[in-house]
Motif scaffolding. Sequence first.
Motif, PDB file in Angstrom:
ATOM      1  N   VAL A   1      55.795  15.013 -14.994  1.00 19.05           N
ATOM      2  CA  VAL A   1      57.189  14.620 -14.826  1.00 19.05           C
ATOM      3  C   VAL A   1      58.045  15.192 -15.961  1.00 19.05           C
ATOM      4  O   VAL A   1      59.121  15.721 -15.712  1.00 19.05           O
ATOM      5  CB  VAL A   1      57.321  13.080 -14.771  1.00 19.05           C
ATOM      6  N   GLU A   2      57.566  15.088 -17.194  1.00 19.47           N
ATOM      7  CA  GLU A   2      58.332  15.582 -18.333  1.00 19.47           C
ATOM      8  C   GLU A   2      58.578  17.079 -18.225  1.00 19.47           C
ATOM      9  O   GLU A   2      59.679  17.558 -18.503  1.00 19.47           O
ATOM     10  CB  GLU A   2      57.603  15.262 -19.634  1.00 19.47           C
ATOM     11  N   GLU A   3      57.573  17.825 -17.795  1.00 19.57           N
ATOM     12  CA  GLU A   3      57.727  19.282 -17.650  1.00 19.57           C
ATOM     13  C   GLU A   3      58.772  19.615 -16.589  1.00 19.57           C
ATOM     14  O   GLU A   3      59.578  20.530 -16.768  1.00 19.57           O
ATOM     15  CB  GLU A   3      56.396  19.928 -17.307  1.00 19.57           C
ATOM     16  N   PHE A   4      58.742  18.895 -15.478  1.00 17.14           N
ATOM     17  CA  PHE A   4      59.726  19.125 -14.422  1.00 17.14           C
ATOM     18  C   PHE A   4      61.137  18.856 -14.931  1.00 17.14           C
ATOM     19  O   PHE A   4      62.058  19.647 -14.708  1.00 17.14           O
ATOM     20  CB  PHE A   4      59.444  18.253 -13.192  1.00 17.14           C
ATOM     21  N   LEU A   5      61.324  17.721 -15.620  1.00 20.41           N
ATOM     22  CA  LEU A   5      62.651  17.363 -16.110  1.00 20.41           C
ATOM     23  C   LEU A   5      63.157  18.379 -17.124  1.00 20.41           C
ATOM     24  O   LEU A   5      64.342  18.738 -17.112  1.00 20.41           O
ATOM     25  CB  LEU A   5      62.633  15.960 -16.711  1.00 20.41           C
ATOM     26  N   GLU A   6      62.281  18.869 -17.976  1.00 22.01           N
ATOM     27  CA  GLU A   6      62.694  19.888 -18.942  1.00 22.01           C
ATOM     28  C   GLU A   6      63.077  21.185 -18.225  1.00 22.01           C
ATOM     29  O   GLU A   6      64.111  21.780 -18.516  1.00 22.01           O
ATOM     30  CB  GLU A   6      61.593  20.152 -19.960  1.00 22.01           C
ATOM     31  N   PHE A   7      62.240  21.614 -17.281  1.00 21.50           N
ATOM     32  CA  PHE A   7      62.545  22.838 -16.521  1.00 21.50           C
ATOM     33  C   PHE A   7      63.860  22.683 -15.764  1.00 21.50           C
ATOM     34  O   PHE A   7      64.707  23.584 -15.767  1.00 21.50           O
ATOM     35  CB  PHE A   7      61.405  23.147 -15.549  1.00 21.50           C
ATOM     36  N   PHE A   8      64.049  21.545 -15.130  1.00 23.13           N
ATOM     37  CA  PHE A   8      65.253  21.264 -14.348  1.00 23.13           C
ATOM     38  C   PHE A   8      66.489  21.309 -15.241  1.00 23.13           C
ATOM     39  O   PHE A   8      67.491  21.970 -14.920  1.00 23.13           O
ATOM     40  CB  PHE A   8      65.095  19.891 -13.684  1.00 23.13           C
ATOM     41  N   SER A   9      66.426  20.656 -16.394  1.00 24.35           N
ATOM     42  CA  SER A   9      67.595  20.618 -17.272  1.00 24.35           C
ATOM     43  C   SER A   9      67.907  21.984 -17.878  1.00 24.35           C
ATOM     44  O   SER A   9      69.075  22.380 -17.965  1.00 24.35           O
ATOM     45  CB  SER A   9      67.419  19.571 -18.375  1.00 24.35           C
ATOM     46  N   VAL A  10      66.886  22.741 -18.249  1.00 31.15           N
ATOM     47  CA  VAL A  10      67.117  24.079 -18.812  1.00 31.15           C
ATOM     48  C   VAL A  10      67.724  24.999 -17.749  1.00 31.15           C
ATOM     49  O   VAL A  10      68.667  25.742 -18.021  1.00 31.15           O
ATOM     50  CB  VAL A  10      65.802  24.674 -19.378  1.00 31.15           C
ATOM     51  N   THR A  11      67.201  24.935 -16.537  1.00 30.93           N
ATOM     52  CA  THR A  11      67.714  25.775 -15.450  1.00 30.93           C
ATOM     53  C   THR A  11      69.183  25.462 -15.157  1.00 30.93           C
ATOM     54  O   THR A  11      70.002  26.370 -15.021  1.00 30.93           O
ATOM     55  CB  THR A  11      66.867  25.585 -14.181  1.00 30.93           C
ATOM     56  N   VAL A  12      69.508  24.181 -15.081  1.00 30.61           N
ATOM     57  CA  VAL A  12      70.893  23.792 -14.814  1.00 30.61           C
ATOM     58  C   VAL A  12      71.793  24.225 -15.968  1.00 30.61           C
ATOM     59  O   VAL A  12      72.888  24.754 -15.751  1.00 30.61           O
ATOM     60  CB  VAL A  12      70.996  22.275 -14.548  1.00 30.61           C
ATOM     61  N   ALA A  13      71.347  24.034 -17.201  1.00 32.76           N
ATOM     62  CA  ALA A  13      72.148  24.432 -18.362  1.00 32.76           C
ATOM     63  C   ALA A  13      72.423  25.929 -18.349  1.00 32.76           C
ATOM     64  O   ALA A  13      73.546  26.370 -18.617  1.00 32.76           O
ATOM     65  CB  ALA A  13      71.437  24.035 -19.655  1.00 32.76           C
TER      66      ALA A  13
END
Length: 88
Positions: A1-13
């Motif tokens: 879950v943590e990896e997904f959230l980090e990937f998701f936030s970096v991609t959106v940023a």
Amino acid sequence: VEEFLEFFSVTVAERTQVGQRQAVEENENFAYAYRSSNNLCAVVITDREYPGRVALGLAAKMIDEYTKVHDDRFIESATGKTGFVVLK
């Protein structure tokens, strides 16, 4: 879950332009991003129930607090993602 959230936030940023506020939905999660005029970007990840206006307000507040702690030279020289210990 943590990896997904980090990937998701970096991609959106990375996809948020200067001065832009946006919301991106992925599964049941929303990423609310705001990139300020000095090119700082804050991302708030919430569930479907959380009000978007509040999340974007929090993102703006995070940038305001970050700029109070770090001077312009530090911000201009920063590359990539950085944490903000005060928020953790």
